[in-house]
Scaffold this motif. Structure first.
Motif, PDB file in Angstrom:
ATOM      1  N   GLU A   1      -3.780  -2.435  -8.594  1.00  0.00           N
ATOM      2  CA  GLU A   1      -5.162  -1.985  -8.749  1.00  0.00           C
ATOM      3  C   GLU A   1      -5.711  -1.394  -7.452  1.00  0.00           C
ATOM      4  O   GLU A   1      -6.199  -0.280  -7.423  1.00  0.00           O
ATOM      5  N   CYS A   2      -5.647  -2.182  -6.374  1.00  0.00           N
ATOM      6  CA  CYS A   2      -6.255  -1.728  -5.114  1.00  0.00           C
ATOM      7  C   CYS A   2      -5.235  -1.183  -4.124  1.00  0.00           C
ATOM      8  O   CYS A   2      -5.599  -0.747  -3.042  1.00  0.00           O
ATOM      9  N   LYS A   3      -3.934  -1.231  -4.459  1.00  0.00           N
ATOM     10  CA  LYS A   3      -2.837  -0.676  -3.652  1.00  0.00           C
ATOM     11  C   LYS A   3      -2.674  -1.350  -2.295  1.00  0.00           C
ATOM     12  O   LYS A   3      -2.094  -0.788  -1.377  1.00  0.00           O
ATOM     13  N   LYS A   4      -3.174  -2.567  -2.155  1.00  0.00           N
ATOM     14  CA  LYS A   4      -3.084  -3.294  -0.883  1.00  0.00           C
ATOM     15  C   LYS A   4      -1.675  -3.858  -0.727  1.00  0.00           C
ATOM     16  O   LYS A   4      -1.121  -4.468  -1.618  1.00  0.00           O
ATOM     17  N   TRP A   5      -1.098  -3.666   0.452  1.00  0.00           N
ATOM     18  CA  TRP A   5       0.254  -4.104   0.767  1.00  0.00           C
ATOM     19  C   TRP A   5       0.268  -5.618   0.954  1.00  0.00           C
ATOM     20  O   TRP A   5      -0.558  -6.176   1.664  1.00  0.00           O
ATOM     21  N   ASN A   6       1.206  -6.305   0.299  1.00  0.00           N
ATOM     22  CA  ASN A   6       1.460  -7.737   0.462  1.00  0.00           C
ATOM     23  C   ASN A   6       0.213  -8.582   0.198  1.00  0.00           C
ATOM     24  O   ASN A   6      -0.105  -9.485   0.953  1.00  0.00           O
ATOM     25  N   SER A   7      -0.514  -8.297  -0.890  1.00  0.00           N
ATOM     26  CA  SER A   7      -1.757  -9.021  -1.131  1.00  0.00           C
ATOM     27  C   SER A   7      -1.733  -9.892  -2.380  1.00  0.00           C
ATOM     28  O   SER A   7      -2.707 -10.563  -2.662  1.00  0.00           O
ATOM     29  N   ILE A   8      -0.644  -9.924  -3.114  1.00  0.00           N
ATOM     30  CA  ILE A   8      -0.590 -10.727  -4.336  1.00  0.00           C
ATOM     31  C   ILE A   8       0.026 -12.084  -4.032  1.00  0.00           C
ATOM     32  O   ILE A   8       1.030 -12.188  -3.334  1.00  0.00           O
TER      33      ILE A   8
ATOM     34  N   TYR B   1       8.680   2.333   6.402  1.00  0.00           N
ATOM     35  CA  TYR B   1       9.198   1.714   7.622  1.00  0.00           C
ATOM     36  C   TYR B   1       9.911   0.390   7.385  1.00  0.00           C
ATOM     37  O   TYR B   1      10.845   0.052   8.108  1.00  0.00           O
ATOM     38  N   LEU B   2       9.465  -0.387   6.399  1.00  0.00           N
ATOM     39  CA  LEU B   2      10.022  -1.724   6.210  1.00  0.00           C
ATOM     40  C   LEU B   2      10.956  -1.857   5.021  1.00  0.00           C
ATOM     41  O   LEU B   2      11.545  -2.914   4.814  1.00  0.00           O
ATOM     42  N   TYR B   3      11.090  -0.798   4.215  1.00  0.00           N
ATOM     43  CA  TYR B   3      11.916  -0.905   3.011  1.00  0.00           C
ATOM     44  C   TYR B   3      12.944   0.225   2.920  1.00  0.00           C
ATOM     45  O   TYR B   3      14.134  -0.024   2.846  1.00  0.00           O
ATOM     46  N   THR B   4      12.495   1.461   2.961  1.00  0.00           N
ATOM     47  CA  THR B   4      13.389   2.593   2.724  1.00  0.00           C
ATOM     48  C   THR B   4      14.300   2.878   3.915  1.00  0.00           C
ATOM     49  O   THR B   4      15.520   2.992   3.760  1.00  0.00           O
ATOM     50  N   ILE B   5      13.715   3.010   5.109  1.00  0.00           N
ATOM     51  CA  ILE B   5      14.520   3.331   6.300  1.00  0.00           C
ATOM     52  C   ILE B   5      15.529   2.225   6.618  1.00  0.00           C
ATOM     53  O   ILE B   5      16.700   2.526   6.876  1.00  0.00           O
ATOM     54  N   PRO B   6      15.137   0.917   6.602  1.00  0.00           N
ATOM     55  CA  PRO B   6      16.165  -0.112   6.832  1.00  0.00           C
ATOM     56  C   PRO B   6      17.279  -0.103   5.784  1.00  0.00           C
ATOM     57  O   PRO B   6      18.435  -0.349   6.117  1.00  0.00           O
ATOM     58  N   LEU B   7      16.940   0.219   4.528  1.00  0.00           N
ATOM     59  CA  LEU B   7      17.976   0.291   3.496  1.00  0.00           C
ATOM     60  C   LEU B   7      18.975   1.405   3.800  1.00  0.00           C
ATOM     61  O   LEU B   7      20.192   1.203   3.688  1.00  0.00           O
TER      62      LEU B   7
ATOM     63  N   ASN C   1       6.807  -5.368  -0.715  1.00  0.00           N
ATOM     64  CA  ASN C   1       6.641  -4.250  -1.636  1.00  0.00           C
ATOM     65  C   ASN C   1       6.385  -4.754  -3.056  1.00  0.00           C
ATOM     66  O   ASN C   1       5.600  -4.173  -3.798  1.00  0.00           O
ATOM     67  N   GLN C   2       7.043  -5.852  -3.437  1.00  0.00           N
ATOM     68  CA  GLN C   2       6.816  -6.423  -4.759  1.00  0.00           C
ATOM     69  C   GLN C   2       5.442  -7.073  -4.870  1.00  0.00           C
ATOM     70  O   GLN C   2       4.937  -7.259  -5.963  1.00  0.00           O
ATOM     71  N   ARG C   3       4.849  -7.409  -3.749  1.00  0.00           N
ATOM     72  CA  ARG C   3       3.528  -8.041  -3.740  1.00  0.00           C
ATOM     73  C   ARG C   3       2.390  -7.038  -3.547  1.00  0.00           C
ATOM     74  O   ARG C   3       1.265  -7.423  -3.291  1.00  0.00           O
ATOM     75  N   THR C   4       2.666  -5.769  -3.679  1.00  0.00           N
ATOM     76  CA  THR C   4       1.628  -4.748  -3.563  1.00  0.00           C
ATOM     77  C   THR C   4       0.811  -4.726  -4.850  1.00  0.00           C
ATOM     78  O   THR C   4       1.350  -4.635  -5.937  1.00  0.00           O
TER      79      THR C   4
ATOM     80  N   SER D   1       0.210   1.353   2.494  1.00  0.00           N
ATOM     81  CA  SER D   1       1.317   0.817   1.707  1.00  0.00           C
ATOM     82  C   SER D   1       2.517   1.757   1.710  1.00  0.00           C
ATOM     83  O   SER D   1       3.659   1.311   1.822  1.00  0.00           O
ATOM     84  N   LYS D   2       2.250   3.048   1.588  1.00  0.00           N
ATOM     85  CA  LYS D   2       3.353   4.014   1.627  1.00  0.00           C
ATOM     86  C   LYS D   2       4.035   4.021   2.983  1.00  0.00           C
ATOM     87  O   LYS D   2       5.265   4.111   3.062  1.00  0.00           O
ATOM     88  N   ARG D   3       3.247   3.931   4.049  1.00  0.00           N
ATOM     89  CA  ARG D   3       3.824   3.909   5.392  1.00  0.00           C
ATOM     90  C   ARG D   3       4.670   2.651   5.595  1.00  0.00           C
ATOM     91  O   ARG D   3       5.798   2.720   6.090  1.00  0.00           O
ATOM     92  N   ASN D   4       4.122   1.493   5.177  1.00  0.00           N
ATOM     93  CA  ASN D   4       4.874   0.248   5.309  1.00  0.00           C
ATOM     94  C   ASN D   4       6.134   0.248   4.457  1.00  0.00           C
ATOM     95  O   ASN D   4       7.171  -0.271   4.877  1.00  0.00           O
ATOM     96  N   LYS D   5       6.047   0.828   3.265  1.00  0.00           N
ATOM     97  CA  LYS D   5       7.218   0.898   2.398  1.00  0.00           C
ATOM     98  C   LYS D   5       8.307   1.748   3.049  1.00  0.00           C
ATOM     99  O   LYS D   5       9.487   1.406   2.983  1.00  0.00           O
TER     100      LYS D   5
END
Length: 142
Positions: free
Chosen positions: A81-88, A33-39, A75-78, A27-31
């Motif tokens: 509890e289990c810290k799974k990326w895009n699982s909600i 690569y897909l959220y912080t760096i593009p911003l 990122n909002q769907r992380t 999740s941290k890696r995806n955040k």
């Protein structure tokens, strides 16, 4: 997209600490690569575009903006509890308008009551990985 019937079939399960650590690492890696760096790249492209007005900069801006939007949604769907990326999967969304009164003192020293309107958004979702139901509450002043 899963229907509400499919979401209700998701059962809770225990998640090991090792799996939580792996999910958090991913999740941290995806955040990043897909959220912080593009911003950051979008902000740099906007600054360069304002300074130079080169229209070709709008193409990479659009591409990075789409990546940023996907990353922000995921990122909002992380799961918390289990810290799974895009699982909600969001099940329910309620909006309530509340008015609260606050007392403030003005320059003269009188206490003045001021009514403040707040928009409370309550979202309920269910994790597809661990099956736990998660409620998120956001308060915005109107």
């Amino acid at each position: 997209m899963k229907s509400l019937k499919d979401v209700k079939k998701i059962k809770e399960r225990e998640i090991s600490k090792k799996e939580i650590e792996e999910n958090e690492k991913i999740s941290k890696r995806n955040k990043l690569y897909l959220y912080t760096i593009p911003l950051i790249i979008i902000i740099l492209l906007v600054i360069i575009y304002i300074a130079t007005s080169i229209n070709y900069l709008l193409i990479p801006f659009a591409i990075f903006f789409l990546i940023f939007l996907f990353g922000m949604d995921s990122n909002q769907r992380t799961c918390k509890e289990c810290k799974k990326w895009n699982s909600i999967i969001w099940i329910d969304n309620k909006v309530i308008l509340k008015t609260t009164s606050k007392q403030k003192k003005n320059l003269i020293g009188k206490s003045v009551t001021k009514k403040i309107k707040e928009k409370v958004t309550t979202s309920t979702g269910k994790c597809t990985n661990c099956g736990k139901e998660i409620t998120v509450e956001k308060i915005r002043k109107i």
